[in-house]
Design a protein around this motif. Structure first.
Motif, PDB file in Angstrom:
ATOM      1  N   LYS A   1       1.215  -0.930   0.124  1.00 51.44           N
ATOM      2  CA  LYS A   1       0.201   0.003   0.408  1.00 51.44           C
ATOM      3  C   LYS A   1       0.601   1.244   0.185  1.00 51.44           C
ATOM      4  N   GLY A   2       0.683   2.543  -0.444  1.00 53.65           N
ATOM      5  CA  GLY A   2       1.185   3.643  -0.682  1.00 53.65           C
ATOM      6  C   GLY A   2       1.572   3.686   0.681  1.00 53.65           C
ATOM      7  N   ALA A   3       0.365   3.697   1.502  1.00 49.02           N
ATOM      8  CA  ALA A   3       1.081   4.712   3.232  1.00 49.02           C
ATOM      9  C   ALA A   3       2.422   3.181   4.019  1.00 49.02           C
ATOM     10  N   ASP A   4       2.374   2.510   2.661  1.00 48.31           N
ATOM     11  CA  ASP A   4       3.769   1.819   3.896  1.00 48.31           C
ATOM     12  C   ASP A   4       5.066   2.270   3.834  1.00 48.31           C
ATOM     13  N   TYR A   5       4.586   3.115   2.396  1.00 51.41           N
ATOM     14  CA  TYR A   5       6.006   3.962   2.419  1.00 51.41           C
ATOM     15  C   TYR A   5       5.932   5.530   3.304  1.00 51.41           C
ATOM     16  N   SER A   6       5.411   5.500   3.588  1.00 47.08           N
ATOM     17  CA  SER A   6       5.047   7.286   4.730  1.00 47.08           C
ATOM     18  C   SER A   6       5.739   7.454   5.145  1.00 47.08           C
ATOM     19  N   SER A   7       6.594   6.442   6.533  1.00 48.57           N
ATOM     20  CA  SER A   7       8.123   6.386   6.937  1.00 48.57           C
ATOM     21  C   SER A   7       9.146   7.124   6.083  1.00 48.57           C
ATOM     22  N   LEU A   8       9.468   5.915   5.499  1.00 50.97           N
ATOM     23  CA  LEU A   8      10.552   6.199   4.234  1.00 50.97           C
ATOM     24  C   LEU A   8      10.788   7.689   3.800  1.00 50.97           C
ATOM     25  N   LEU A   9       9.625   7.742   2.897  1.00 54.26           N
ATOM     26  CA  LEU A   9       9.417   9.217   2.806  1.00 54.26           C
ATOM     27  C   LEU A   9       9.814  10.343   3.866  1.00 54.26           C
ATOM     28  N   LYS A  10       9.138   9.996   5.182  1.00 53.60           N
ATOM     29  CA  LYS A  10       9.511  11.102   5.593  1.00 53.60           C
ATOM     30  C   LYS A  10      11.197  11.288   6.445  1.00 53.60           C
ATOM     31  N   SER A  11      11.511  10.381   6.421  1.00 51.24           N
ATOM     32  CA  SER A  11      12.448   9.889   6.846  1.00 51.24           C
ATOM     33  C   SER A  11      13.923  10.950   6.080  1.00 51.24           C
TER      34      SER A  11
ATOM     35  N   TYR B   1       0.598  -0.937  -9.666  1.00 47.24           N
ATOM     36  CA  TYR B   1       1.806   0.192 -10.748  1.00 47.24           C
ATOM     37  C   TYR B   1       0.974   1.311 -10.498  1.00 47.24           C
ATOM     38  N   LEU B   2      -0.818   1.402 -10.981  1.00 43.50           N
ATOM     39  CA  LEU B   2      -1.278   2.673 -10.945  1.00 43.50           C
ATOM     40  C   LEU B   2      -1.892   2.587  -9.798  1.00 43.50           C
ATOM     41  N   ARG B   3      -2.009   1.407  -9.241  1.00 36.31           N
ATOM     42  CA  ARG B   3      -2.557   2.223  -7.434  1.00 36.31           C
ATOM     43  C   ARG B   3      -1.441   2.756  -7.123  1.00 36.31           C
ATOM     44  N   ILE B   4      -0.779   1.763  -6.937  1.00 36.65           N
ATOM     45  CA  ILE B   4       0.196   2.688  -5.944  1.00 36.65           C
ATOM     46  C   ILE B   4       0.642   4.395  -6.627  1.00 36.65           C
ATOM     47  N   ILE B   5       0.997   4.178  -7.422  1.00 35.51           N
ATOM     48  CA  ILE B   5       1.174   5.569  -7.861  1.00 35.51           C
ATOM     49  C   ILE B   5       0.037   7.021  -7.147  1.00 35.51           C
ATOM     50  N   ASP B   6      -1.187   6.328  -7.374  1.00 35.25           N
ATOM     51  CA  ASP B   6      -2.085   7.405  -7.088  1.00 35.25           C
ATOM     52  C   ASP B   6      -2.191   7.555  -6.176  1.00 35.25           C
ATOM     53  N   GLU B   7      -1.722   6.292  -4.726  1.00 34.20           N
ATOM     54  CA  GLU B   7      -1.958   6.075  -3.228  1.00 34.20           C
ATOM     55  C   GLU B   7      -0.319   6.594  -2.455  1.00 34.20           C
ATOM     56  N   ILE B   8       0.296   6.769  -3.442  1.00 35.57           N
ATOM     57  CA  ILE B   8       1.411   7.761  -2.906  1.00 35.57           C
ATOM     58  C   ILE B   8       1.779   9.308  -3.708  1.00 35.57           C
ATOM     59  N   ARG B   9       1.246   9.917  -4.950  1.00 34.04           N
ATOM     60  CA  ARG B   9       1.179  11.111  -5.770  1.00 34.04           C
ATOM     61  C   ARG B   9       2.594  11.598  -5.477  1.00 34.04           C
ATOM     62  N   PRO B  10       3.434  10.719  -6.812  1.00 27.05           N
ATOM     63  CA  PRO B  10       5.163  11.783  -6.763  1.00 27.05           C
ATOM     64  C   PRO B  10       4.759  12.610  -7.881  1.00 27.05           C
ATOM     65  N   ASP B  11       5.950  13.054  -8.224  1.00 28.90           N
ATOM     66  CA  ASP B  11       5.535  14.616  -8.762  1.00 28.90           C
ATOM     67  C   ASP B  11       6.129  14.203  -9.648  1.00 28.90           C
ATOM     68  N   GLY B  12       6.784  13.143  -9.871  1.00 29.56           N
ATOM     69  CA  GLY B  12       6.827  12.064 -12.075  1.00 29.56           C
ATOM     70  C   GLY B  12       7.104  11.163 -11.514  1.00 29.56           C
ATOM     71  N   ILE B  13       6.779  10.491 -13.184  1.00 26.15           N
ATOM     72  CA  ILE B  13       7.173   8.385 -12.810  1.00 26.15           C
ATOM     73  C   ILE B  13       7.192   8.393 -14.068  1.00 26.15           C
ATOM     74  N   ILE B  14       8.145   7.293 -13.669  1.00 27.68           N
ATOM     75  CA  ILE B  14       8.210   6.492 -15.465  1.00 27.68           C
ATOM     76  C   ILE B  14       8.228   4.965 -15.833  1.00 27.68           C
ATOM     77  N   LEU B  15       6.825   4.796 -16.903  1.00 31.70           N
ATOM     78  CA  LEU B  15       6.744   3.084 -16.530  1.00 31.70           C
ATOM     79  C   LEU B  15       6.989   2.887 -18.043  1.00 31.70           C
ATOM     80  N   GLU B  16       7.911   2.482 -18.205  1.00 34.05           N
ATOM     81  CA  GLU B  16       8.517   1.213 -19.295  1.00 34.05           C
ATOM     82  C   GLU B  16       8.070  -0.300 -19.855  1.00 34.05           C
ATOM     83  N   ASN B  17       8.356  -0.839 -20.196  1.00 35.77           N
ATOM     84  CA  ASN B  17       7.340  -1.917 -21.588  1.00 35.77           C
ATOM     85  C   ASN B  17       8.221  -2.417 -22.322  1.00 35.77           C
ATOM     86  N   VAL B  18       7.389  -3.244 -23.027  1.00 34.88           N
ATOM     87  CA  VAL B  18       8.169  -4.165 -24.132  1.00 34.88           C
ATOM     88  C   VAL B  18       8.476  -3.107 -25.594  1.00 34.88           C
TER      89      VAL B  18
END
Length: 348
Positions: A69-79, A121-138
């Protein structure tokens, strides 16, 4: 300032998903962002990440993105408290691979394929809301059969409030010694100011594979897995000229007493590198006679395939020879990741 100090000094942080053995993540850090977290489902790939000092400052987790979940990264981002945050990753490409085209459209799952992790991938991006994103594929993600998923990605980004750019990037345009194309979606909370500048096919850098792997063609660096001596097509491989495949041994190319019929086998059967040309795409799980082979009639060595993918010379890979081939073959060329990251950061 060495490469480790420059990473630690960055004010842009990155969360990496589907990290694999780190090809894209290396590029992300070379491109100006500090990867503070990586995640992959394959234990051996995570072991590779942990084995490299380049990522000593990162947390490495072996897990399924569906359990995160996006919330799993809250403490890491805060630090870390970054000025800018980006999320990077390449969801598994099996649903979009060329191999899937052998299946009829009625049977292909495509957008509903259970291996399709794009939605997660889109779900967790929506939960975290970063400034920018890279999504790569074949490259084959752009096949008409996959039109629905491409439209879905772009529409979801827009619905989340992001501006979107999509490019098909040829690794050769960056001086990477490999014919490899990747689709990259860029998303930014801010409007894009500039376009990419290295996409023109006419401006592709003249590059040859010898400059990248010639240093490894020494008996002291040989691997037991590289030899084809005494195997089924050992003689035929030796007869194929550099830069050609099995068709060189067919009537179409005037070979006396033809061994094969042209276009009856996969194009990369007995495919051999030419030292003065770029390599073809390095495969993750090649069959026993699938190339590219070395022009000296042997399979490529680990350090050779890693260099073709532009991994650093001192990068460590964990696992069996087969596992390492899979890790490297599935990776994004690091210098492609660098260019993509530099572009994204310049737009934030």
């Amino acid at each position: 300032m060495d490469k480790y100090d420059s990473v630690n000094a960055s004010n842009v942080c990155a969360l990496s998903f589907f990290s694999g053995c780190g090809g894209l993540d290396i590029g992300v850090q070379l491109g100006g962002a500090k990867v503070i977290s990586s995640l992959d489902f394959e234990p051996v790939a995570v072991q590779t990440l942990k084995a490299n000092p380049f990522f000593a400052h990162s947390t490495h987790e072996c897990a399924d993105i569906r359990d995160k979940k996006g919330a799993d990264y809250s403490s890491l981002l805060k630090s870390h408290n970054p000025e800018k945050l980006i999320i990077v990753g390449g969801p598994p490409c099996q649903p979009f691979s060329k191999a899937g085209y052998w299946i009829t459209n009625e049977k292909r799952k495509g957008i509903n394929d259970e291996r399709n992790m794009v939605y997660e991938y889109l779900r967790i991006i929506d939960e975290i809301r970063p400034d920018g994103i890279i999504l790569e594929n074949v490259e084959s993600m752009l096949h008409p059969t996959n039109k629905a998923i491409v439209e879905h990605i772009e529409q979801r980004f827009v619905a989340m409030g992001y501006h979107v750019r999509r490019y098909l990037i040829n690794a050769l345009a960056l001086g990477i010694p490999q014919k490899r194309k990747r689709v990259i979606f860029f998303a930014s909370l801010k409007p894009f100011k500039d376009d990419l500048t290295f996409l023109s096919e006419e401006e592709i850098v003249k590059v040859n594979v010898l400059d990248w792997i010639g240093r490894f063609d020494s008996e002291t660096l040989s691997e037991s897995e590289e030899t084809t001596k005494g195997k089924t097509y050992d003689f035929e491989l030796s007869e194929v000229p550099p830069g050609h495949n099995y068709i060189a041994l067919s009537a179409r190319d005037g070979y006396p007493n033809p061994k094969f019929v042209a276009n009856k086998r996969f194009w990369n059967f007995l495919l051999k590198l030419h030292p003065l040309q770029p390599s073809w795409t390095i495969a993750a799980q090649p069959g026993p006679w699938v190339g590219p082979f070395h022009w000296n009639n042997r399979r490529l060595r680990v350090r050779e395939i890693a260099s073709i993918q532009t991994f650093p010379m001192d990068y460590v890979f964990e696992g069996t020879r087969r596992a390492i081939q899979k890790q490297i073959g599935n990776a994004v060329p690091s210098l492609l990741g660098k260019a993509a990251t530099e572009y994204l950061i310049s737009q934030l």
